[in-house]
Design a protein around this motif. Structure first.
Motif, PDB file in Angstrom:
ATOM      1  N   ASP A  58       0.826  -1.209   0.000  1.00 23.76           N
ATOM      2  CA  ASP A  58       0.000   0.000   0.000  1.00 23.76           C
ATOM      3  C   ASP A  58       0.860   1.258   0.000  1.00 23.76           C
ATOM      4  O   ASP A  58       2.077   1.214   0.201  1.00 23.76           O
ATOM      5  N   ARG A 163      -9.454  -7.892   7.455  1.00 27.31           N
ATOM      6  CA  ARG A 163      -9.276  -7.573   6.036  1.00 27.31           C
ATOM      7  C   ARG A 163      -9.961  -6.257   5.711  1.00 27.31           C
ATOM      8  O   ARG A 163     -10.975  -5.894   6.308  1.00 27.31           O
ATOM      9  N   GLN A 166     -12.141  -3.342   0.766  1.00 25.51           N
ATOM     10  CA  GLN A 166     -11.894  -3.478  -0.667  1.00 25.51           C
ATOM     11  C   GLN A 166     -11.007  -4.671  -1.010  1.00 25.51           C
ATOM     12  O   GLN A 166     -10.560  -4.806  -2.150  1.00 25.51           O
ATOM     13  N   CYS A 167     -10.760  -5.537  -0.026  1.00 23.06           N
ATOM     14  CA  CYS A 167      -9.908  -6.715  -0.255  1.00 23.06           C
ATOM     15  C   CYS A 167     -10.515  -7.611  -1.333  1.00 23.06           C
ATOM     16  O   CYS A 167     -11.708  -7.918  -1.308  1.00 23.06           O
ATOM     17  N   GLN A 168      -9.692  -8.049  -2.299  1.00 23.22           N
ATOM     18  CA  GLN A 168     -10.156  -8.853  -3.417  1.00 23.22           C
ATOM     19  C   GLN A 168      -9.807 -10.331  -3.288  1.00 23.22           C
ATOM     20  O   GLN A 168     -10.045 -11.108  -4.210  1.00 23.22           O
ATOM     21  N   ALA A 169      -9.250 -10.733  -2.155  1.00 21.95           N
ATOM     22  CA  ALA A 169      -8.891 -12.138  -1.964  1.00 21.95           C
ATOM     23  C   ALA A 169     -10.138 -13.019  -2.012  1.00 21.95           C
ATOM     24  O   ALA A 169     -11.197 -12.647  -1.498  1.00 21.95           O
ATOM     25  N   PRO A 172     -10.945 -15.615   3.057  1.00 21.95           N
ATOM     26  CA  PRO A 172     -10.333 -14.986   4.226  1.00 21.95           C
ATOM     27  C   PRO A 172      -9.550 -15.973   5.086  1.00 21.95           C
ATOM     28  O   PRO A 172      -9.015 -15.590   6.119  1.00 21.95           O
ATOM     29  N   LEU A 198      -4.204 -10.918   3.697  1.00 24.21           N
ATOM     30  CA  LEU A 198      -5.298 -10.143   3.139  1.00 24.21           C
ATOM     31  C   LEU A 198      -4.905  -8.665   3.086  1.00 24.21           C
ATOM     32  O   LEU A 198      -3.949  -8.239   3.748  1.00 24.21           O
ATOM     33  N   HIS A 199      -5.661  -7.888   2.336  1.00 24.98           N
ATOM     34  CA  HIS A 199      -5.400  -6.457   2.235  1.00 24.98           C
ATOM     35  C   HIS A 199      -5.551  -5.796   3.609  1.00 24.98           C
ATOM     36  O   HIS A 199      -6.579  -5.945   4.271  1.00 24.98           O
ATOM     37  N   HIS A 200      -4.520  -5.102   4.052  1.00 23.28           N
ATOM     38  CA  HIS A 200      -4.467  -4.406   5.344  1.00 23.28           C
ATOM     39  C   HIS A 200      -4.413  -5.359   6.543  1.00 23.28           C
ATOM     40  O   HIS A 200      -4.515  -4.905   7.685  1.00 23.28           O
ATOM     41  N   ARG A 231     -15.205  -6.705  10.454  1.00 25.07           N
ATOM     42  CA  ARG A 231     -14.142  -5.706  10.408  1.00 25.07           C
ATOM     43  C   ARG A 231     -14.466  -4.495  11.280  1.00 25.07           C
ATOM     44  O   ARG A 231     -13.586  -3.906  11.904  1.00 25.07           O
TER      45      ARG A 231
END
Length: 276
Positions: A58, A163, A166-169, A172, A198-200, A231
């Motif tokens: 990021d 996560r 906007q995480c695209q995985a 989880p 995961l994102h973040h 989250r």
């Protein structure tokens, strides 16, 4: 796979992410690490180079062990790829090694584990030095409370609560192999290794651990957040400044070069640098 007449080259890359809007090239024209690196390599190749990376970091996040690859028809020595790229790169991005890879290598999809370090500077006064390379926390942190809470994260879990929206995985479900916390004077280092992230995810974990370390929440709150899979219950996302991608691991068949674990300013601390 590699098209006929092309060869696949892998590179080790390190960068300070403070001036960039993340790794990935963006249509808006804002500066990114990928864009800078592709421009430099294209000058070496005298033809366009397109990169794929092991992990898209990021904005503001750093790396000391990023791995990328590209395919090219151009014949250059490995030294030329490294030194030529570095001559054309800004001061905060460096190529550390290059290697010709088999056709089935892929920087992202062949990775079996990734490792991050999150560096916290814990002091009432903000640091004038390393201000964009550590995360400053002014409240006193209780590292033992943070270690106790971190135990809940080890192993395989559903990390939905950690996560980004906007995480695209696709899933989880991730497996954390280790999560160590060590203290060195005013610095606290969170070292985490997992099969994937995961994102973040790391920043959200750091945010929860910091909240527990400052005494704002009990140790068991982390388990409640994890089990809740929401989250919104997980507190704030920690700042990006102290986060480093320090290693990407691959099957032994690829035999990629290994440098010491970063970031550089921790290199004088053997128990931090050691590959635990």
């Amino acid at each position: 796979m590699v098209a006929a007449g092309f060869q696949r080259i892998a590179l080790g890359v390190e960068y300070k992410g403070s001036r960039y809007c993340g790794w990935q090239r963006q249509r808006s024209g804002v500066p990114t690490v990928q864009e800078m690196l592709e421009k430099a390599l294209s000058k070496v190749a005298d033809s366009p180079i397109s990169l794929l990376c092991a992990g898209r970091t990021d904005a503001g996040v750093h790396a000391s062990g990023q791995v990328v690859h590209f395919d090219t028809r151009v014949e250059r020595s490995l030294k030329a790829w490294v030194m030529g790229a570095n001559i054309n790169l800004p001061h905060d991005i460096s190529v550390t090694w290059a290697k010709v890879m088999p056709a089935h290598f892929h920087a992202r999809f062949k990775a079996v584990a990734r490792r991050y370090r999150y560096v916290i500077y814990n002091d009432p006064i903000r640091p004038a030095h390393l201000a964009e390379e550590v995360t400053w926390i002014y409240r006193p942190l209780d590292i033992e409370r943070m270690r106790q809470a971190a135990e809940y994260l080890l192993g395989s879990h559903d990390f939905t609560a950690f996560r980004a929206g906007q995480c695209q995985a696709k899933s989880p479900l991730k497996t954390i192999h280790h999560l160590h916390l060590t203290q060195h004077g005013k610095m606290l280092v969170l070292d985490i290794r997992a099969n994937a992230f995961l994102h973040h995810m790391v920043r959200n974990i750091a945010g929860v651990l910091i909240t527990i370390g400052t005494g704002q929440r009990p140790v068991t709150w982390l388990k409640d957040v994890l089990d809740g899979r929401c989250r919104g219950a997980g507190g704030v996302t920690a700042d990006p400044f102290g986060l480093y991608l320090v290693r990407v691991e691959y099957p032994a068949e690829f035999d990629l070069p290994q440098r010491y674990l970063g970031p550089h300013f921790l290199s004088a601390l053997p128990d931090v640098v050691a590959d635990a």
